[in-house]
Write a protein that holds these residues in place. Sequence first.
Motif, PDB file in Angstrom:
ATOM      1  N   ASN A 109       0.921  -1.212   0.048  1.00 41.59           N
ATOM      2  CA  ASN A 109      -0.070  -0.110  -0.152  1.00 41.59           C
ATOM      3  C   ASN A 109       0.901   1.072  -0.038  1.00 41.59           C
ATOM      4  N   LEU A 110       2.132   1.021  -0.115  1.00 48.28           N
ATOM      5  CA  LEU A 110       2.920   2.402  -0.372  1.00 48.28           C
ATOM      6  C   LEU A 110       2.529   3.157  -1.731  1.00 48.28           C
ATOM      7  N   SER A 111       2.883   4.464  -1.370  1.00 52.64           N
ATOM      8  CA  SER A 111       2.969   5.187  -2.663  1.00 52.64           C
ATOM      9  C   SER A 111       4.056   5.143  -3.429  1.00 52.64           C
ATOM     10  N   ILE A 112       3.848   5.230  -4.643  1.00 51.78           N
ATOM     11  CA  ILE A 112       5.121   5.024  -5.604  1.00 51.78           C
ATOM     12  C   ILE A 112       6.236   6.025  -5.056  1.00 51.78           C
ATOM     13  N   THR A 113       6.006   7.148  -4.694  1.00 45.53           N
ATOM     14  CA  THR A 113       7.154   8.095  -4.403  1.00 45.53           C
ATOM     15  C   THR A 113       7.888   7.546  -3.123  1.00 45.53           C
TER      16      THR A 113
ATOM     17  N   GLU B 122      16.862  -4.508   4.841  1.00 45.30           N
ATOM     18  CA  GLU B 122      16.314  -3.487   5.798  1.00 45.30           C
ATOM     19  C   GLU B 122      15.049  -2.938   5.343  1.00 45.30           C
ATOM     20  N   ARG B 123      14.729  -2.829   4.484  1.00 46.62           N
ATOM     21  CA  ARG B 123      13.763  -1.949   3.692  1.00 46.62           C
ATOM     22  C   ARG B 123      12.497  -2.316   4.339  1.00 46.62           C
ATOM     23  N   GLU B 124      11.928  -3.570   4.390  1.00 43.30           N
ATOM     24  CA  GLU B 124      10.515  -3.842   4.779  1.00 43.30           C
ATOM     25  C   GLU B 124      10.299  -3.513   6.481  1.00 43.30           C
ATOM     26  N   ALA B 125      11.505  -3.811   7.173  1.00 40.94           N
ATOM     27  CA  ALA B 125      11.324  -3.636   8.508  1.00 40.94           C
ATOM     28  C   ALA B 125      11.273  -2.300   8.758  1.00 40.94           C
ATOM     29  N   PHE B 126      12.028  -1.397   8.105  1.00 40.09           N
ATOM     30  CA  PHE B 126      12.041  -0.116   8.349  1.00 40.09           C
ATOM     31  C   PHE B 126      10.812   0.600   8.138  1.00 40.09           C
ATOM     32  N   ALA B 127      10.245   0.204   6.786  1.00 34.60           N
ATOM     33  CA  ALA B 127       8.968   0.531   6.440  1.00 34.60           C
ATOM     34  C   ALA B 127       7.678   0.149   7.572  1.00 34.60           C
ATOM     35  N   VAL B 128       7.722  -0.780   7.980  1.00 31.15           N
ATOM     36  CA  VAL B 128       6.731  -1.052   8.991  1.00 31.15           C
ATOM     37  C   VAL B 128       6.927  -0.623  10.028  1.00 31.15           C
ATOM     38  N   GLU B 129       8.138  -0.520  10.704  1.00 35.59           N
ATOM     39  CA  GLU B 129       8.623   0.077  12.102  1.00 35.59           C
ATOM     40  C   GLU B 129       8.038   1.713  11.955  1.00 35.59           C
ATOM     41  N   HIS B 130       8.404   2.190  10.781  1.00 37.04           N
ATOM     42  CA  HIS B 130       8.100   3.536  10.716  1.00 37.04           C
ATOM     43  C   HIS B 130       6.879   3.982  10.111  1.00 37.04           C
ATOM     44  N   ASP B 131       6.013   3.005   9.910  1.00 40.27           N
ATOM     45  CA  ASP B 131       4.455   3.162   9.340  1.00 40.27           C
ATOM     46  C   ASP B 131       4.807   3.941   8.158  1.00 40.27           C
ATOM     47  N   ILE B 132       5.438   3.712   7.135  1.00 39.52           N
ATOM     48  CA  ILE B 132       5.804   4.795   5.993  1.00 39.52           C
ATOM     49  C   ILE B 132       4.493   4.874   5.168  1.00 39.52           C
ATOM     50  N   GLU B 133       3.948   3.913   5.276  1.00 33.00           N
ATOM     51  CA  GLU B 133       2.425   3.935   4.516  1.00 33.00           C
ATOM     52  C   GLU B 133       1.662   5.122   4.554  1.00 33.00           C
ATOM     53  N   HIS B 134       1.712   5.733   5.975  1.00 31.29           N
ATOM     54  CA  HIS B 134       0.999   6.807   6.395  1.00 31.29           C
ATOM     55  C   HIS B 134       1.813   7.980   6.586  1.00 31.29           C
ATOM     56  N   LYS B 135       3.067   8.134   5.964  1.00 30.72           N
ATOM     57  CA  LYS B 135       3.916   9.180   6.390  1.00 30.72           C
ATOM     58  C   LYS B 135       4.035  10.025   4.910  1.00 30.72           C
ATOM     59  N   THR B 136       4.282  11.400   5.067  1.00 35.55           N
ATOM     60  CA  THR B 136       4.429  12.159   3.881  1.00 35.55           C
ATOM     61  C   THR B 136       5.702  11.941   3.455  1.00 35.55           C
ATOM     62  N   GLY B 137       6.088  12.510   2.093  1.00 34.92           N
ATOM     63  CA  GLY B 137       7.321  12.471   1.417  1.00 34.92           C
ATOM     64  C   GLY B 137       8.695  13.237   2.582  1.00 34.92           C
ATOM     65  N   ARG B 138       8.030  14.273   3.083  1.00 32.24           N
ATOM     66  CA  ARG B 138       9.271  14.951   4.006  1.00 32.24           C
ATOM     67  C   ARG B 138       9.440  14.031   5.160  1.00 32.24           C
ATOM     68  N   GLU B 139       8.259  13.543   5.709  1.00 31.76           N
ATOM     69  CA  GLU B 139       8.703  12.653   7.034  1.00 31.76           C
ATOM     70  C   GLU B 139       9.603  11.491   6.451  1.00 31.76           C
ATOM     71  N   VAL B 140       9.460  10.775   5.387  1.00 32.93           N
ATOM     72  CA  VAL B 140       9.947   9.775   4.883  1.00 32.93           C
ATOM     73  C   VAL B 140      11.515  10.122   4.824  1.00 32.93           C
ATOM     74  N   ASP B 141      11.636  11.300   3.940  1.00 34.62           N
ATOM     75  CA  ASP B 141      13.032  11.741   3.663  1.00 34.62           C
ATOM     76  C   ASP B 141      13.657  11.926   5.126  1.00 34.62           C
ATOM     77  N   GLU B 142      13.117  12.522   6.141  1.00 34.74           N
ATOM     78  CA  GLU B 142      13.661  12.807   7.498  1.00 34.74           C
ATOM     79  C   GLU B 142      13.896  11.506   8.138  1.00 34.74           C
ATOM     80  N   LEU B 143      13.059  10.590   7.939  1.00 36.41           N
ATOM     81  CA  LEU B 143      13.366   9.178   8.712  1.00 36.41           C
ATOM     82  C   LEU B 143      14.562   8.715   7.974  1.00 36.41           C
ATOM     83  N   ILE B 144      14.738   8.657   6.716  1.00 41.38           N
ATOM     84  CA  ILE B 144      16.008   8.215   6.194  1.00 41.38           C
ATOM     85  C   ILE B 144      17.108   8.630   6.274  1.00 41.38           C
ATOM     86  N   ARG B 145      16.919  10.257   6.634  1.00 46.32           N
ATOM     87  CA  ARG B 145      18.186  10.867   6.771  1.00 46.32           C
ATOM     88  C   ARG B 145      18.611  10.327   8.150  1.00 46.32           C
TER      89      ARG B 145
END
Length: 174
Positions: free
Chosen positions: A67-71, A83-106
């Motif tokens: 259910n992730l957005s393409i971006t 590590e990708r799937e665990a990171f996405a689940v742990e941080h609930d990436i599905e419900h994050k904005t692009g900026r929030e995802v960029d910040e989490l990745i940083r």
Amino acid sequence: LSGAIEIGRRLTEAKELLQHGEWGDWLKSEFEFSQPTASRLMTLFKEYGADQSSLFGAESKYSALNNLSITNALRLLAIPDEEREAFAVEHDIEHKTGREVDELIRQKQEADARAERAERELKESDEGHALAMAELSEQLQEAEQAARDAKSVAQTANDRVKALADERDGMAAE
């Protein structure tokens, strides 16, 4: 994401069927998006697509990321595959904005860099410690040898003193 993966799969197959140099022209005539968009979709297929296609087309190899957005899926490519799937689940990436995802990745990349630096420093410290221990061990062996040598010299001197004392006592008796 699953729709984008399927489009990426089909684009990948189409590109493989074309002769070298025909890809750009084919995209212009058959695909309504730009070449960079096609490349991103093909990347999504390559990175997220399951190794085997099902009867229903391409599927994600990460069921938790469907259910992730393409971006956001593209943003997650900065995270190592394992590590990708665990990171996405742990941080609930599905419900994050692009900026929030960029910040989490940083933040993750900075934490990884700090951990790597700490690990390297620990290794260097361990190597330095081992070197210092080896030097101390060598110095200890040298000190022990010097002590044995000194004891031997002292014993020789005591033996000589005793022999001289015996000689003196013998002369006195004479």
